[in-house]
Write a protein that holds these residues in place. Structure first.
Motif, short mmCIF file in Angstrom:
data_model
loop_
_atom_site.label_atom_id
_atom_site.label_comp_id
_atom_site.label_asym_id
_atom_site.label_seq_id
_atom_site.Cartn_x
_atom_site.Cartn_y
_atom_site.Cartn_z
N THR A 182 -11.55 5.46 0.44
CA THR A 182 -10.07 5.62 -0.17
C THR A 182 -10.07 7.14 -0.22
O THR A 182 -9.50 7.17 0.31
CB THR A 182 -9.61 4.66 -0.81
OG1 THR A 182 -10.17 3.13 -0.04
CG2 THR A 182 -8.71 4.04 -0.65
N ARG A 214 0.64 -0.80 -0.33
CA ARG A 214 0.14 -0.36 0.42
C ARG A 214 0.97 0.99 0.31
O ARG A 214 0.40 2.11 -0.85
CB ARG A 214 -0.87 -0.41 1.12
CG ARG A 214 -1.73 0.96 1.33
CD ARG A 214 -2.96 1.41 2.60
NE ARG A 214 -3.62 2.35 3.02
CZ ARG A 214 -3.22 3.12 3.44
NH1 ARG A 214 -1.63 3.58 4.24
NH2 ARG A 214 -3.91 4.19 3.52
N TYR A 255 0.62 3.37 -3.08
CA TYR A 255 -0.32 5.04 -2.59
C TYR A 255 0.62 5.84 -2.66
O TYR A 255 0.08 7.18 -2.92
CB TYR A 255 -1.33 4.60 -2.01
CG TYR A 255 -2.23 5.54 -0.78
CD1 TYR A 255 -2.70 6.75 -1.09
CD2 TYR A 255 -2.05 5.70 0.18
CE1 TYR A 255 -2.68 7.52 -0.37
CE2 TYR A 255 -1.91 6.23 1.59
CZ TYR A 255 -2.47 7.90 1.01
OH TYR A 255 -3.23 9.02 2.05
N ASN A 277 -5.32 1.04 -4.20
CA ASN A 277 -7.53 0.42 -3.49
C ASN A 277 -6.93 -1.18 -2.95
O ASN A 277 -7.06 -0.93 -2.21
CB ASN A 277 -8.18 0.96 -3.94
CG ASN A 277 -9.47 1.02 -3.08
OD1 ASN A 277 -9.99 1.80 -2.00
ND2 ASN A 277 -10.07 0.44 -3.41
N ASP A 312 -5.19 -1.75 -0.16
CA ASP A 312 -5.90 -1.03 1.24
C ASP A 312 -6.84 -1.65 1.68
O ASP A 312 -6.62 -2.34 3.08
CB ASP A 312 -5.72 0.32 0.74
CG ASP A 312 -6.34 1.46 1.99
OD1 ASP A 312 -6.78 0.70 3.21
OD2 ASP A 312 -6.97 2.16 1.59
#
Length: 327
Positions: free
Chosen positions: A203, A106, A110, A154, A157
């Motif tokens: 998110t 992640r 991200y 995502n 996540d």
């Protein structure tokens, strides 16, 4: 709530390309921004993973309790220390690092994206004559960078939330993912590829709020401290500004984070209606069953995690920038 454009994933690579190619010396500055942000984010994410796991467990407290005849039946709340000790007692110390592989993926997807894009947008929008960028432009850069980063990250996540939440149910009901890649492959196989973007609107909204409040407030606090001569540019300034940024980010995002966690963690059984039809339905059911303050479930571990995470993130980032300044 900020709407999530369904074509964001399609256009995010194009957006990134346009941002990179529209900045000066993109081949060097662009890569450095992503590398620096990625290294700092992975270190910060792994070092605070147990606190994030405790936060997720606390956010799920009371989710399955129904309303009784006499009104709302609210389960007793368990504090972060008790939650942590229960995890260790039931599953051992290593259980505090459940889902750490998903955290690493992640942060790689991200946080690397959001940190790199934020830095590049901030550089692009800074006035070349004064070297100043207004606060509203920092916030805008954070909103854009956070939204794109969240869309990219995502799937990791969702896997992270599920792996962290698995230990709270009886062994027979656990998903028992072996790793983040096992989680993702099984989600695609059993629930379809769309399950990887379950809760993506939440998110994206959360990431936009986090990035805008966290990065913009850090830069603003750091500039204020230095401009007013309260402290010199060093570790003390970085820690002070980052702790303040972490508090602002936690306060802004906790309600969205609670709903995001519950939507991502819900089990969808074929032939049965899902527990929640969406974010709004989840929020309404949560408030009805547990009261409005349920949206701040896990706030203590959130700020306990967000503070150290933000401190480690920015202190590490400042050091990485010094190491890579000549490259």
């Amino acid at each position: 709530m900020i709407p999530f454009p369904s074509n964001l994933l399609l256009f995010s690579p194009i957006s990134i390309f346009l941002i990179i190619t529209s900045t000066q010396n993109p081949s060097t500055m662009g890569v450095k921004s992503f590398v620096e942000g990625g290294i700092a984010s992975i270190i910060a994410g792994c070092s605070t993973h147990p606190l994030d796991l405790i936060k997720v467990r606390m956010q799920l407290q009371g989710e399955n309790h129904a309303t009784g005849r006499g009104g709302i039946t609210r389960p007793p709340r368990v504090g972060p220390i008790s939650v942590g000790m229960r995890i260790i007692r039931q599953d051992g110390f290593r259980a505090l690092y459940s889902g750490v592989s998903a955290t690493m993926l992640r942060q790689t997807l991200y946080s690397t994206t959001r940190m790199g894009l934020y830095d590049m947008l901030k550089t692009k929008w800074t006035d070349p004559n004064t070297g100043i960028i207004p606060l509203w432009q920092k916030i805008t850069a954070g909103l854009i960078a956070g939204g794109i980063g969240a869309a990219v990250g995502n799937p990791a996540d969702v896997a992270m939330v599920r792996m962290q939440a698995d230990g709270r149910v009886p062994p027979a009901e656990r998903r028992n993912y072996k790793s983040v890649f096992d989680a993702i492959s099984r989600m695609v196989k059993n629930e379809g590829i769309g399950s990887l973007w379950r809760g993506s609107s939440l998110t994206v909204n959360r990431a936009m709020l986090v990035t805008a409040s966290q990065l913009a407030s850090y830069d603003q606090m750091k500039e204020t401290i230095l401009n007013r001569g309260w402290m010199k540019d060093g570790l003390g300034t970085h820690v002070t500004a980052s702790f303040g940024a972490g508090f602002v980010a936690a306060l802004m995002t906790n309600p969205v984070d609670v709903i995001k966690t519950r939507v991502m963690n819900m089990k969808v059984v074929a032939g049965k209606a899902p527990p929640y039809t969406g974010a709004v339905d989840c929020a309404l059911k949560t408030i009805k069953a547990e009261g409005p303050m349920a949206l701040y479930n896990g706030f203590i571990p959130t700020i306990s995690r967000q503070g150290p995470f933000t401190i480690v993130l920015f202190v590490t980032l400042e050091q990485v920038r010094k190491l890579l300044k000549d490259y």
